[in-house]
Design a protein around this motif. Structure first.
Motif, PDB file in Angstrom:
ATOM      1  N   UNK A  47      13.176   2.664   1.255  1.00 44.13           N
ATOM      2  CA  UNK A  47      12.516   2.231   1.871  1.00 44.13           C
ATOM      3  C   UNK A  47      12.179   2.136   3.618  1.00 44.13           C
ATOM      4  N   UNK A  48      13.441   2.368   4.043  1.00 45.03           N
ATOM      5  CA  UNK A  48      13.956   2.909   5.353  1.00 45.03           C
ATOM      6  C   UNK A  48      13.468   4.739   5.876  1.00 45.03           C
ATOM      7  N   UNK A  49      13.891   4.942   4.871  1.00 50.87           N
ATOM      8  CA  UNK A  49      14.448   6.595   4.909  1.00 50.87           C
ATOM      9  C   UNK A  49      12.681   6.968   4.486  1.00 50.87           C
ATOM     10  N   UNK A  50      12.066   6.811   3.793  1.00 52.72           N
ATOM     11  CA  UNK A  50      11.377   7.086   3.179  1.00 52.72           C
ATOM     12  C   UNK A  50      10.674   7.763   2.130  1.00 52.72           C
ATOM     13  N   UNK A  51      11.873   8.180   1.799  1.00 48.70           N
ATOM     14  CA  UNK A  51      13.043   9.179   1.130  1.00 48.70           C
ATOM     15  C   UNK A  51      13.160   8.357  -0.188  1.00 48.70           C
ATOM     16  N   UNK A  52      12.574   7.984  -1.733  1.00 44.33           N
ATOM     17  CA  UNK A  52      11.921   7.421  -3.037  1.00 44.33           C
ATOM     18  C   UNK A  52      10.921   7.131  -3.328  1.00 44.33           C
ATOM     19  N   UNK A  53      10.535   6.579  -4.426  1.00 45.67           N
ATOM     20  CA  UNK A  53       9.739   6.678  -5.437  1.00 45.67           C
ATOM     21  C   UNK A  53       8.766   6.886  -5.149  1.00 45.67           C
ATOM     22  N   UNK A  54       8.102   7.361  -3.814  1.00 45.84           N
ATOM     23  CA  UNK A  54       7.103   7.069  -3.337  1.00 45.84           C
ATOM     24  C   UNK A  54       6.284   8.370  -3.126  1.00 45.84           C
ATOM     25  N   UNK A  55       4.786   8.480  -3.674  1.00 52.22           N
ATOM     26  CA  UNK A  55       4.426   9.823  -4.059  1.00 52.22           C
ATOM     27  C   UNK A  55       4.403  10.961  -2.632  1.00 52.22           C
ATOM     28  N   UNK A  56       3.669  10.613  -2.275  1.00 47.70           N
ATOM     29  CA  UNK A  56       4.512  11.427  -0.690  1.00 47.70           C
ATOM     30  C   UNK A  56       5.977  12.286  -0.636  1.00 47.70           C
TER      31      UNK A  56
ATOM     32  N   UNK B 121      -0.154  10.394  -4.072  1.00 46.21           N
ATOM     33  CA  UNK B 121      -0.976   9.513  -4.675  1.00 46.21           C
ATOM     34  C   UNK B 121      -0.523   8.266  -5.081  1.00 46.21           C
ATOM     35  N   UNK B 122      -0.357   7.296  -5.180  1.00 50.58           N
ATOM     36  CA  UNK B 122      -0.113   5.879  -5.037  1.00 50.58           C
ATOM     37  C   UNK B 122      -0.375   5.802  -6.842  1.00 50.58           C
ATOM     38  N   UNK B 123       0.612   5.053  -7.378  1.00 45.21           N
ATOM     39  CA  UNK B 123      -0.092   5.290  -8.765  1.00 45.21           C
ATOM     40  C   UNK B 123       0.342   3.323  -9.330  1.00 45.21           C
TER      41      UNK B 123
ATOM     42  N   UNK C  72       0.385   7.926  -0.943  1.00 42.32           N
ATOM     43  CA  UNK C  72       1.840   6.092  -0.975  1.00 42.32           C
ATOM     44  C   UNK C  72       3.226   7.091  -0.422  1.00 42.32           C
ATOM     45  N   UNK C  73       3.398   5.769   0.539  1.00 44.30           N
ATOM     46  CA  UNK C  73       4.459   6.461   1.646  1.00 44.30           C
ATOM     47  C   UNK C  73       5.686   5.101   1.441  1.00 44.30           C
ATOM     48  N   UNK C  74       7.245   5.128   1.813  1.00 46.35           N
ATOM     49  CA  UNK C  74       7.362   3.894   1.819  1.00 46.35           C
ATOM     50  C   UNK C  74       6.988   2.807   2.614  1.00 46.35           C
ATOM     51  N   UNK C  75       5.649   2.778   3.820  1.00 50.42           N
ATOM     52  CA  UNK C  75       5.132   2.209   5.000  1.00 50.42           C
ATOM     53  C   UNK C  75       4.254   1.588   3.952  1.00 50.42           C
ATOM     54  N   UNK C  76       3.371   2.591   3.044  1.00 46.60           N
ATOM     55  CA  UNK C  76       1.917   2.242   2.070  1.00 46.60           C
ATOM     56  C   UNK C  76       2.813   0.411   1.216  1.00 46.60           C
ATOM     57  N   UNK C  77       4.241   1.281   1.141  1.00 40.84           N
ATOM     58  CA  UNK C  77       4.271   0.247  -0.232  1.00 40.84           C
ATOM     59  C   UNK C  77       4.970  -1.150   0.886  1.00 40.84           C
ATOM     60  N   UNK C  78       5.605  -0.890   1.446  1.00 41.27           N
ATOM     61  CA  UNK C  78       5.957  -1.873   2.517  1.00 41.27           C
ATOM     62  C   UNK C  78       4.439  -2.584   3.077  1.00 41.27           C
ATOM     63  N   UNK C  79       3.714  -2.047   3.572  1.00 43.43           N
ATOM     64  CA  UNK C  79       2.622  -3.125   4.266  1.00 43.43           C
ATOM     65  C   UNK C  79       1.740  -3.186   3.405  1.00 43.43           C
TER      66      UNK C  79
ATOM     67  N   UNK D  16       5.716  16.125  -1.554  1.00 40.91           N
ATOM     68  CA  UNK D  16       6.306  16.980  -0.740  1.00 40.91           C
ATOM     69  C   UNK D  16       7.622  17.821  -0.818  1.00 40.91           C
ATOM     70  N   UNK D  17       8.534  16.974  -0.654  1.00 41.35           N
ATOM     71  CA  UNK D  17      10.044  17.096  -0.755  1.00 41.35           C
ATOM     72  C   UNK D  17      10.469  16.944  -1.991  1.00 41.35           C
ATOM     73  N   UNK D  18      10.438  15.824  -2.872  1.00 46.66           N
ATOM     74  CA  UNK D  18      11.332  16.300  -4.682  1.00 46.66           C
ATOM     75  C   UNK D  18      10.797  17.387  -5.380  1.00 46.66           C
ATOM     76  N   UNK D  19       8.962  17.686  -4.936  1.00 44.80           N
ATOM     77  CA  UNK D  19       8.411  18.434  -6.131  1.00 44.80           C
ATOM     78  C   UNK D  19       8.077  17.778  -6.911  1.00 44.80           C
TER      79      UNK D  19
END
Length: 166
Positions: A44-53, A66-68, A75-82, A57-60
């Motif tokens: 969540x702090x880094x944005x590297x995880x189970x987030x659509x973006x 999109x957010x599932x 879907x980003x960490x901030x979207x999930x958090x907030x 874009x990174x993990x391919x």
């Protein structure tokens, strides 16, 4: 050691969102006597995880950002958090622990400020990210898209090892 971290964070080349949140409270972060960072908190702090973006874009591993869990396009960490309505009940508990400002700098400051806030963030991250991970695994199992399959094989060297202080 704090001096080395300050030097490295002064001109970051990646992770700007996280750096901007941690830099103002770096000394308090390093001097705190409570809490340890978990894998899911780091996501969540880094944005590297189970987030659509990240997954697109990174993990391919996703065809879109999109957010599932809602109708959001990114879907980003901030979207999930907030914002994501799927996590409203977990977010209410989080807000009770850290306050209504769920911007990353405010959340990090609250985490550093009290054990209660740290535990609130940890609880949110563990519960929500574990559910997002389970949903990702289900998508992987039920999809025949090659993009969704995890890469297996030898592990790569940590790409950011050079960013750790000596």
């Amino acid at each position: 050691m704090t001096v080395k971290w300050k030097e490295r964070l002064a001109e970051p080349t990646a992770g700007l969102r996280t750096v901007e949140a941690v830099r103002p409270v770096l000394e308090a972060w390093m001097d705190r006597r409570h809490g340890s960072l978990t894998f899911r908190m780091a996501q969540v702090l880094s944005g590297h995880g189970c987030f659509g973006k990240y997954l697109c874009r990174i993990a391919g591993r996703e065809p879109t950002t999109q957010c599932h869990h809602c109708s959001c396009d990114v879907d980003t960490a901030q979207h999930t958090l907030e914002e994501c309505p799927a996590w409203d009940s977990q977010r209410r508990v989080l807000v009770a622990a850290v306050g209504p400002d769920l911007s990353l700098p405010a959340v990090v400051k609250a985490m550093v400020g009290s054990d209660r806030s740290w535990k609130g963030v940890k609880s949110f991250c563990e519960e929500v990210i574990s559910q997002k991970e389970a949903a990702e695994r289900e998508r992987e199992k039920s999809s025949d898209l090659p993009i969704r399959s995890r890469k297996t094989g030898r592990r790569r060297r940590a790409p950011h090892a050079h960013l750790l202080p000596p």
